[in-house]
Scaffold this active site. Sequence first.
Site, PDB file in Angstrom:
ATOM      1  CD1 TRP A 106      -2.156  -2.263   1.651  1.00  0.00           C
ATOM      2  CD2 TRP A 106      -2.967  -1.226  -0.160  1.00  0.00           C
ATOM      3  NE1 TRP A 106      -3.139  -3.051   1.107  1.00  0.00           N
ATOM      4  CE2 TRP A 106      -3.658  -2.450  -0.006  1.00  0.00           C
ATOM      5  CE3 TRP A 106      -3.293  -0.407  -1.231  1.00  0.00           C
ATOM      6  CZ2 TRP A 106      -4.660  -2.864  -0.894  1.00  0.00           C
ATOM      7  CZ3 TRP A 106      -4.298  -0.818  -2.115  1.00  0.00           C
ATOM      8  CH2 TRP A 106      -4.957  -2.025  -1.939  1.00  0.00           C
ATOM      9  CG  ASP A 175      -3.125   3.998   4.235  1.00  0.00           C
ATOM     10  OD1 ASP A 175      -4.177   3.867   4.874  1.00  0.00           O
ATOM     11  OD2 ASP A 175      -2.860   3.320   3.216  1.00  0.00           O
ATOM     12  CE  LYS A 199      -8.543  -2.170   4.329  1.00  0.00           C
ATOM     13  NZ  LYS A 199      -8.730  -3.404   3.586  1.00  0.00           N
TER      14      LYS A 199
HETATM   15  N1  PLP Z   1      -4.425   1.430   2.324  1.00  0.00           N
HETATM   16  C1  PLP Z   1      -4.480   0.260   2.966  1.00  0.00           C
HETATM   17  C2  PLP Z   1      -3.632   0.055   4.170  1.00  0.00           C
HETATM   18  C3  PLP Z   1      -5.328  -0.750   2.512  1.00  0.00           C
HETATM   19  O1  PLP Z   1      -5.392  -1.919   3.157  1.00  0.00           O
HETATM   20  C4  PLP Z   1      -6.128  -0.518   1.369  1.00  0.00           C
HETATM   21  C5  PLP Z   1      -7.057  -1.549   0.861  1.00  0.00           C
HETATM   22  O2  PLP Z   1      -7.135  -2.650   1.329  1.00  0.00           O
HETATM   23  C6  PLP Z   1      -6.011   0.715   0.724  1.00  0.00           C
HETATM   24  C7  PLP Z   1      -5.169   1.681   1.227  1.00  0.00           C
HETATM   25  C8  PLP Z   1      -6.813   1.012  -0.511  1.00  0.00           C
HETATM   26  O3  PLP Z   1      -8.113   1.227  -0.148  1.00  0.00           O
HETATM   27  P1  PLP Z   1      -9.314   1.324  -1.214  1.00  0.00           P
HETATM   28  O4  PLP Z   1      -9.518  -0.050  -1.751  1.00  0.00           O
HETATM   29  O5  PLP Z   1     -10.430   1.837  -0.372  1.00  0.00           O
HETATM   30  O6  PLP Z   1      -8.890   2.289  -2.263  1.00  0.00           O
END
Ligand code: PLP
Length: 368
Positions: A106, A175, A199
């Site tokens: 991520w 994040d 989540k």
């Molecule tokens: N950041 C983290 C830590 C994630 O686990 C995820 C998705 O699982 C994201 C960002 C991306 O999120 P989205 O699918 O809502 O764009």
Amino acid sequence: MEKKQTINFGAGPAKLPQSVLCQAQKEFIDYNGIGISVLEMSHRSSDFSKIMNTTENLLRELLSIPDNYKVMFLQGGGSGQFSAVPLNLIGLKQDMCADYLVTGTWSSKAAKEAEKYGTVNVVHPKLESYTKIPDSSSWSLTAGASYVYYCYNETVHGVEYNFTPDTHGAVLVSDMSSNFLSRPVDVSKFGLIFAGAQKNVGCAGVTVVIVRDDLIGHALKDCPVVLDYKVQADNNSLYNTPPCFSIYIMCLVLNWIKNNGGVEAMETLSKKKSSLIYDIINSSNGFYTCPVDIACRSRMNLPFRVGKKDGDEALEKKFLDGASKLGMISLQGHRSVGGIRVSLYNAVTVEDTMVLANYMTDFLKENQ
Ligand code: PLP
């Protein structure tokens, strides 16, 4: 015949507290006696304003968010913020550069997206595998960087910081999508925090952004209007239609967290649940192996292999099949990593985790 229990260990969208689902079901067609569903309600109505204000107030209370921070509820998911963060913040300093810690899928995606808008410096030696956090003595932060970015918990690789990065005064961006509200956080140490809801705080569709006032109003000229923090903050997240139902579900989840002891209680439970699983892995004489350094093993997403270090795929399939027969679902590791991944978000109970722990112990005895 009695329906067999289902325990969802999925990484997201993930399990929601039973009482939240029951309340949402009860109110689904007729919210609060007003005769319509939240799905049908104007986002500018007084009823929705109440939901929005309650959600924000609960979040402020749970995280003790200081008054000089704005809270926004936006669309576009965590990935939308991979773009919004550089679009709004990379221009804070004239060098148009940002520092990134890349410790998993991520943060790697976030860094790649930021490269479109300025210079991205990865501040540590490149990692061969995403199984550790490089020692902070090896980081070289850039003097003119507009911000330092990291992903608090890497959902795919199961790597979670057990400390807040020291940026020597630079703006810190995090994040927190996959460990939000699973532990207390000192918001004042951050310039910006974001988290997708699906989540730990609700369902897909809404992303929380908490940003310090002085960082708002610096968006690049080309920033799309819906991603511009100033536009969204000035309009209380109502510049365009917000994800009303997802915000309502978040409101219920935040209330549930509050009624269950707040983030401190979530942390206590999270330590307990993750220890149940890690203890079995650690004492299995290599039957179960977790590749992640002990110091940064995630309490939220626990990846492991079965049978041997790189995983015995046949045995892993047997493990997943057996778990599924007992009602335990979504335990398969991310497609890029393989093996098993257990997600222990706030709504997963100690009892749920015990069912898995007992299964792991039995499976070990029968197959080692
Ligand atoms: N950041 C983290 C830590 C994630 O686990 C995820 C998705 O699982 C994201 C960002 C991306 O999120 P989205 O699918 O809502 O764009």
